[in-house]
Design a protein around this motif. Structure first.
Motif, PDB file in Angstrom:
ATOM      1  N   LEU A 180       0.961  -1.304   0.039  1.00 29.49           N
ATOM      2  CA  LEU A 180       0.087  -0.587   0.194  1.00 29.49           C
ATOM      3  C   LEU A 180       0.816   1.163  -0.071  1.00 29.49           C
ATOM      4  O   LEU A 180       0.317   2.140  -0.618  1.00 29.49           O
ATOM      5  N   GLU A 181       2.299   1.307   0.446  1.00 31.59           N
ATOM      6  CA  GLU A 181       2.701   2.341   0.930  1.00 31.59           C
ATOM      7  C   GLU A 181       3.640   2.314  -0.733  1.00 31.59           C
ATOM      8  O   GLU A 181       3.481   3.809  -1.243  1.00 31.59           O
ATOM      9  N   GLU A 182       3.738   1.542  -1.284  1.00 29.58           N
ATOM     10  CA  GLU A 182       4.480   1.367  -2.533  1.00 29.58           C
ATOM     11  C   GLU A 182       3.268   2.125  -3.986  1.00 29.58           C
ATOM     12  O   GLU A 182       3.478   2.586  -4.934  1.00 29.58           O
ATOM     13  N   PRO A 212      -0.846  -2.929  11.007  1.00 30.22           N
ATOM     14  CA  PRO A 212       0.240  -1.770  10.370  1.00 30.22           C
ATOM     15  C   PRO A 212       0.201  -1.183   8.520  1.00 30.22           C
ATOM     16  O   PRO A 212       0.233  -0.201   8.582  1.00 30.22           O
ATOM     17  N   ALA A 213      -0.313  -2.038   7.866  1.00 26.83           N
ATOM     18  CA  ALA A 213      -1.580  -0.941   7.213  1.00 26.83           C
ATOM     19  C   ALA A 213      -2.844   0.338   6.924  1.00 26.83           C
ATOM     20  O   ALA A 213      -2.504   0.420   6.695  1.00 26.83           O
ATOM     21  N   MET A 214      -2.723  -0.107   8.055  1.00 25.56           N
ATOM     22  CA  MET A 214      -4.333   1.252   8.379  1.00 25.56           C
ATOM     23  C   MET A 214      -3.532   2.612   8.605  1.00 25.56           C
ATOM     24  O   MET A 214      -4.402   3.152   7.467  1.00 25.56           O
ATOM     25  N   PRO A 215      -2.441   2.813   8.996  1.00 32.55           N
ATOM     26  CA  PRO A 215      -1.961   3.892   9.283  1.00 32.55           C
ATOM     27  C   PRO A 215      -1.700   4.537   7.595  1.00 32.55           C
ATOM     28  O   PRO A 215      -2.151   5.848   7.082  1.00 32.55           O
ATOM     29  N   ASP A 242      -8.552   8.412 -15.670  1.00 40.71           N
ATOM     30  CA  ASP A 242      -7.433   7.517 -16.591  1.00 40.71           C
ATOM     31  C   ASP A 242      -6.154   6.645 -15.522  1.00 40.71           C
ATOM     32  O   ASP A 242      -6.661   5.742 -15.774  1.00 40.71           O
ATOM     33  N   TRP A 243      -6.851   6.687 -14.505  1.00 40.28           N
ATOM     34  CA  TRP A 243      -6.454   5.633 -12.923  1.00 40.28           C
ATOM     35  C   TRP A 243      -7.271   4.480 -13.077  1.00 40.28           C
ATOM     36  O   TRP A 243      -6.503   3.351 -12.647  1.00 40.28           O
ATOM     37  N   LEU A 244      -8.081   4.535 -13.361  1.00 36.83           N
ATOM     38  CA  LEU A 244      -9.586   3.224 -13.123  1.00 36.83           C
ATOM     39  C   LEU A 244      -8.936   2.488 -14.893  1.00 36.83           C
ATOM     40  O   LEU A 244      -9.483   1.764 -14.304  1.00 36.83           O
ATOM     41  N   ALA A 245      -8.732   3.366 -15.412  1.00 38.34           N
ATOM     42  CA  ALA A 245      -8.352   2.961 -17.167  1.00 38.34           C
ATOM     43  C   ALA A 245      -8.199   1.142 -16.630  1.00 38.34           C
ATOM     44  O   ALA A 245      -7.402   1.192 -16.386  1.00 38.34           O
ATOM     45  N   GLY A 246      -9.170   0.640 -17.785  1.00 35.89           N
ATOM     46  CA  GLY A 246      -8.491  -0.869 -17.761  1.00 35.89           C
ATOM     47  C   GLY A 246      -8.655  -2.288 -16.318  1.00 35.89           C
ATOM     48  O   GLY A 246      -7.880  -2.894 -16.391  1.00 35.89           O
ATOM     49  N   SER A 247      -9.562  -1.447 -14.634  1.00 37.86           N
ATOM     50  CA  SER A 247      -9.124  -1.851 -13.393  1.00 37.86           C
ATOM     51  C   SER A 247     -10.535  -2.236 -14.267  1.00 37.86           C
ATOM     52  O   SER A 247     -10.967  -1.903 -13.573  1.00 37.86           O
ATOM     53  N   ARG A 248     -10.199  -3.034 -12.670  1.00 36.21           N
ATOM     54  CA  ARG A 248     -12.211  -3.982 -12.852  1.00 36.21           C
ATOM     55  C   ARG A 248     -12.124  -3.367 -11.194  1.00 36.21           C
ATOM     56  O   ARG A 248     -13.266  -3.322 -10.610  1.00 36.21           O
ATOM     57  N   ASN A 249     -10.831  -3.049 -10.317  1.00 34.25           N
ATOM     58  CA  ASN A 249     -11.050  -3.696  -8.816  1.00 34.25           C
ATOM     59  C   ASN A 249     -11.310  -2.473  -7.951  1.00 34.25           C
ATOM     60  O   ASN A 249     -10.482  -2.261  -7.005  1.00 34.25           O
ATOM     61  N   GLY A 250     -11.193  -0.967  -8.620  1.00 32.84           N
ATOM     62  CA  GLY A 250     -11.170   0.340  -8.657  1.00 32.84           C
ATOM     63  C   GLY A 250     -10.116   0.688  -7.352  1.00 32.84           C
ATOM     64  O   GLY A 250      -8.930   0.345  -7.386  1.00 32.84           O
ATOM     65  N   CYS A 251     -10.278   0.783  -5.915  1.00 39.63           N
ATOM     66  CA  CYS A 251      -9.629   1.592  -5.077  1.00 39.63           C
ATOM     67  C   CYS A 251      -8.811   0.645  -4.009  1.00 39.63           C
ATOM     68  O   CYS A 251      -9.504  -0.353  -3.402  1.00 39.63           O
ATOM     69  N   GLY A 252      -7.516   0.723  -4.457  1.00 38.67           N
ATOM     70  CA  GLY A 252      -6.333  -0.488  -4.047  1.00 38.67           C
ATOM     71  C   GLY A 252      -6.642  -0.303  -2.087  1.00 38.67           C
ATOM     72  O   GLY A 252      -7.059  -0.913  -0.844  1.00 38.67           O
ATOM     73  N   PHE A 253      -6.880   0.193  -2.152  1.00 40.25           N
ATOM     74  CA  PHE A 253      -6.518   1.241  -0.583  1.00 40.25           C
ATOM     75  C   PHE A 253      -8.540   0.944   0.103  1.00 40.25           C
ATOM     76  O   PHE A 253      -8.424   0.747   1.739  1.00 40.25           O
TER      77      PHE A 253
END
Length: 201
Positions: free
Chosen positions: A69-71, A129-132, A105-116
């Motif tokens: 998630l940081e990346e 540790p990923a929640m922050p 443009d960020w979502l173009a070609g993606s089916r899964n939406g927001c990774g966060f």
């Protein structure tokens, strides 16, 4: 015009080639298949490493999730910088609309939406540790909306930022859950209407 809020995204860690392969494989698998359904065996296999190497580099699957998630956060900010450079918004209002327009443009070609958002649903423990990372990414978006609204001279910029964030995040959720490909465009138009009618100081 530029982004106004400092982005406190951790610098990319120095990884060995094996570590880079692990993070790349985990990032793809986590986003495409889900965090909980992907085990360390599958990640190690995709990265062509042993599980011992995975644990040596990242310590645990939970730490690897946080690194993923940081990346992704760093990638999102790089993408926004590129979007602003190409769109060249000249006013704070135009920056706000560019942040919405970037979603298409960020979502173009993606089916899964927001990774966060996806990760927040899967990671129920508030002390993970990923929640922050997840919370920080959304807080930054809201803070940027507020800073741009304040720079534009809108009254109650904090309230405007709340509404803009709801539109922005709602578009991300609707894109995936309701299978609505036009959600970013609809949200952009709604944000434009909001900015047009919002009072100024």
């Amino acid at each position: 015009m530029r982004l106004l809020v400092d982005r406190r995204v951790p610098a990319a860690p120095r990884l060995t080639p094996a570590g880079e392969r692990i993070l790349a494989a985990a990032s793809t698998l986590f986003y495409e298949q889900g965090i909980r359904t992907v085990g360390v065996d599958a990640i190690a296999l995709a990265a062509d490493v042993t599980k011992k190497t995975l644990y040596d580099r990242f310590g645990s699957k939970d730490r690897l999730i946080a690194a993923y998630l940081e990346e992704r956060d760093r990638a999102w900010h790089r993408f926004l910088d590129e979007q602003l450079a190409s769109r060249q918004p000249e006013t704070p209002e135009a920056v706000i609309l560019a942040l919405f327009g970037a979603l298409t443009d960020w979502l173009a070609g993606s089916r899964n939406g927001c990774g966060f958002i996806n990760a927040s649903v899967e990671l129920a423990a508030p002390d993970h540790p990923a929640m922050p990372v997840i919370v920080g990414q959304k807080q930054w978006m809201r803070a940027e909306f507020e800073a741009q609204a304040r720079a534009a001279g809108f009254t109650a910029p904090n309230e405007l930022a709340d509404r803009l964030l709801l539109l922005h995040e709602g578009a991300l959720i609707t894109y995936r859950v309701a299978a609505m490909p036009s959600a970013p465009e609809v949200a952009t138009r709604a944000a434009q209407d909001l900015l047009t009618t919002w009072p100024r100081t």
